[in-house]
Design an enzyme around this catalytic site. Structure first.
Site, PDB file in Angstrom:
ATOM      1  N   HIS A 468       0.840  -1.208   0.000  1.00  0.00           N
ATOM      2  CA  HIS A 468       0.000   0.000   0.000  1.00  0.00           C
ATOM      3  C   HIS A 468       0.876   1.259   0.000  1.00  0.00           C
ATOM      4  CE1 HIS A 468      -3.693   2.318   1.231  1.00  0.00           C
ATOM      5  NE2 HIS A 468      -2.759   3.133   1.688  1.00  0.00           N
ATOM      6  N   GLU A 469       1.800   1.319   0.942  1.00  0.00           N
ATOM      7  CA  GLU A 469       2.646   2.513   1.037  1.00  0.00           C
ATOM      8  C   GLU A 469       3.554   2.647  -0.189  1.00  0.00           C
ATOM      9  OE1 GLU A 469       1.751   4.647   3.038  1.00  0.00           O
ATOM     10  OE2 GLU A 469       0.539   3.356   4.318  1.00  0.00           O
ATOM     11  N   HIS A 472       1.724   4.430  -2.918  1.00  0.00           N
ATOM     12  CA  HIS A 472       1.822   5.891  -2.765  1.00  0.00           C
ATOM     13  C   HIS A 472       3.184   6.386  -3.251  1.00  0.00           C
ATOM     14  CE1 HIS A 472      -1.870   6.781  -0.689  1.00  0.00           C
ATOM     15  NE2 HIS A 472      -1.594   6.041   0.364  1.00  0.00           N
ATOM     16  N   HIS A 475       3.487   6.595  -6.969  1.00  0.00           N
ATOM     17  CA  HIS A 475       2.713   7.736  -7.463  1.00  0.00           C
ATOM     18  C   HIS A 475       3.564   9.012  -7.360  1.00  0.00           C
ATOM     19  CE1 HIS A 475      -1.595   9.672  -7.446  1.00  0.00           C
ATOM     20  NE2 HIS A 475      -0.998   9.774  -8.605  1.00  0.00           N
TER      21      HIS A 475
END
Length: 679
Positions: A468-469, A472, A475
């Site tokens: 998940h991290e 980010h 991105h």
């Protein structure tokens, strides 16, 4: 004395940064920025190169000076650093408000917007300029002088109040522990967690097992400890952190802080002409109205509540019939749920840990994104970090170009904020000499560290957190946009910013991806098919309960800010009780003060925006469904996602980018299917 915060050309010199450097550095940069802006505004005519490019450079210098300070305050907290950090908050807030209310600057930017050059600007430049003008209006630039002054004062007070909330929570988390000297009281707790507790005791010069409120310790007790009294003791301490209840009652009480935060956010929204902070919050999001948000959340609640109620009844029946536990208390639910999972699927969360050693998971995650996006990730040694556990990496694309760099800080330790997050160290932008400033990210988690020479082993939930991290981080780092204000995660609508992170989690469930890293830490054997089948069967175990828990948080957050009334105050507990009556299946005891630790909405960026997790989950599930259709490692599909979503940052509207990738607007069907709620 040289100040390392003022001499940064590359990465932050973490070894050299001291608390006494912080305030002088910020004072210097703010003074120089103010003088530079005044000089810029003395020009007669304005264009991108004479106004927006210099403003970006000033903002970048301030960001790069403050970023390592803010980060150290979160990961290596100390009294001295905290004092320096807090001393700067009102100064930074005052500067931001002063900048946002500078009418001369606003008019200068508006002249660029209205001028002939605007049409010649790139899409990213136009979006950044439009966002800036919007943000000026949201900073009160058009307010009369008296209201401007009040806006500035309230903004400064708000920045201090949110920092105080975070400090109270950190101090309360660090401020409680129990020392266990009777090994029998630890029955059921995995050996790895017991070793961590013993190590914590040794660190304090104690004999026995020290259990604190850091999440790895808390989770181990609540999920596995046979000692019901120990579970209750930990639940009580954890659920009353920073409140007027429990063993630390009143010591770091966030109650008055929360009321002040609510009041200030409401006042700021009203000064700008919004009815509430909830409406103010939506001014920069995909969702358009409060009714749309509430309707979205309540629709999901309607679809999941019956399923959640059935799941809780199943746990209660199992505890009663198999273990003679007549009544379920909240500190029993995780414990019996874990036993039920083992009973139904012959699978415990602990069963999977031997196949997920941290180093191998990290390497496998890199291999996943290599196959999807053609990325090559290499560790770099000799880079200064803030702790010996931290590692540093470079990301290269398939053409061999350096796209981004990141720090990876995986393990829990004292004086480190709980949770997991990605933050910006350096943002991408085009430099005056024509080169690109390489983006750098901080990736932070709080996993159980390696113990006694053995590797750190992750639960499957922790594997998902890491992915998940990293989503980010990708991105932020893979952006092709070279205007800092809309590069990476900057300028992305908050309810779309979770799309890449939740999207990447899906590969934690794919056999083809797991085969890259799920190997036994001792034997090297791959995850057995039998274990994978059990894991897949248990994937949606209690998905209904998890869904309504998130909806409880989201509805509470949104209603809290939507319905705030200065005459009545926040009615925090009342609104939470009403939301629980509407959507929750678990009713906590009267002393539970969950809200006093809800940092996302009081000290994080999620005020009136917690719904974003579910909103973006719809986008992420639907995006992943295209990979289900075309192949989970289909490189063409991966590159299409990278080009449409990861590389575009905030330069275009998120719905436009989603449609570019998916060929249509998002559908909720994939989320319902992935959650086991289809039909």
């Amino acid at each position: 004395m040289p100040n390392p915060l003022l001499e940064m050309n590359g990465l932050p010199p973490f070894h050299a940064i001291r608390p006494e450097h912080v305030e002088p550095a910020i004072d210097t940069v703010l003074a120089e920025n103010r003088a530079a802006i005044a000089h810029l505004l003395q020009q007669g005519a304005f264009c991108w190169d004479t106004l927006l490019a210099p403003l970006e450079a000033l903002d970048d210098r301030l960001s790069r000076t403050w970023s390592p300070v803010s980060h150290l305050n979160a990961v290596m907290n100390s009294d001295e650093l905290r004092a320096a950090y807090n001393a700067c908050l009102p100064k930074l807030s005052a500067y931001a408000t002063e900048l946002g209310q500078n009418e001369d600057l606003y008019r200068a930017l508006q002249s660029v917007r209205d001028g002939a050059e605007y049409e010649r600007l790139s899409i990213a430049q136009r979006k950044h300029l439009d966002n800036l003008l919007r943000d000026f209006r949201l900073s009160g630039v058009t307010l009369p002088p008296e209201q401007k002054a009040r806006f500035k004062a309230a903004s400064e007070e708000l920045s201090q109040a949110t920092a105080r909330f975070e400090e109270h929570l950190l101090d309360a988390t660090n401020g409680w522990h129990v020392l266990i000297t009777d090994a029998q009281r630890l029955a059921g707790i995995p050996a790895s967690s017991q070793a961590m507790m013993r190590q914590a005791a040794r660190r304090e010069g104690q004999d026995g097992w020290r259990i604190g409120l850091d999440f790895p310790s808390y989770f181990a007790v609540m999920t596995h400890a046979d000692d019901r009294a120990l579970r209750e003791e930990l639940y009580t301490a954890y659920s009353t952190r920073a409140s007027d209840q429990g063993p630390q009652a009143g010591r770091w009480d966030n109650g008055p802080v929360m009321e002040r935060i609510l009041a200030l956010r409401h006042e700021l929204a009203q000064l700008l002409g919004f009815a509430s902070h909830a409406e103010h919050s939506l001014a920069t999001k995909m969702a358009e109205t409060p009714q749309q948000v509430l309707g979205f959340l309540r629709d999901l609640a309607t679809r999941s509540l019956t399923m959640a109620q059935g799941e809780l009844e199943e746990i209660a029946a199992y505890a009663r019939e198999q273990h003679g536990q007549a009544e379920l208390a909240v500190w029993d639910i995780n414990y019996y749920a874990e036993k039920l999972r083992r009973h139904k699927y012959d699978l415990s969360q602990e069963d999977l840990k031997p196949w997920f050693s941290a180093d191998r998971v990290v390497a496998g995650m890199f291999e996943v994104v290599q196959r999807l996006f053609g990325l090559d990730i290499r560790e770099v040694t000799g880079v200064q970090t803030w702790h010996e556990d931290v590692r540093f990496y470079d990301i290269f694309d398939s053409a061999g170009s350096l796209r981004g760099r990141f720090y990876l800080d995986l393990y829990a330790r004292p004086k480190k904020r709980g949770g997991a997050w990605m933050d910006e160290c350096i943002r991408a932008r085009r430099l005056p000499d024509g080169t690109r400033q390489t983006p750098v990210a901080y990736l932070t988690c709080n996993f159980t560290p390696p113990l006694d020479g053995k590797p750190a082993l992750l639960s499957h939930d922790e594997v998902q957190t890491l992915f998940h991290e990293f989503g980010h981080g990708l991105h932020h780092m893979l952006t092709r946009i070279e205007v800092a204000g809309v590069a990476g995660i900057s300028g992305v609508a908050w309810d779309a910013v979770e799309l890449p992170s939740q999207f990447l989690e899906h590969w934690c469930w794919q056999r083809a991806a797991l085969d890259l890293f799920a190997r036994h830490h001792e034997t090297g054997e791959p995850l057995p098919q039998e274990l994978f089948d059990k894991m897949w069967a248990a994937r949606n175990f209690q998905a209904g309960m998890q869904m309504v828990r998130q909806l409880e948080f989201a509805l509470f957050d949104f209603r809290l800010y939507l319905e705030y009334d200065p005459q009545q105050g926040g009615r925090i507990q009342q609104i939470l009780d009403e939301v629980r009556a509407e959507v929750a299946v678990v009713r906590p005891p009267h002393y539970n003060r969950f809200q006093h630790g809800f940092a996302h909405i009081f000290s994080g960026g999620y005020s009136a925006g917690y719904y974003s997790y579910k909103w973006a989950e719809v986008l992420a599930s639907d995006a992943f469904a295209r990979f289900e259709e075309e192949g989970v490692f289909n490189r063409a599909t991966g590159l299409a996602f990278m080009e449409a979503i990861l590389e575009q940052g905030g330069a275009r509207e998120p719905m436009e980018l989603f449609v570019e990738f998916r060929g249509r607007e998002p559908s909720i069907d994939a989320l319902l299917r992935h959650s086991g709620m289809a039909g």
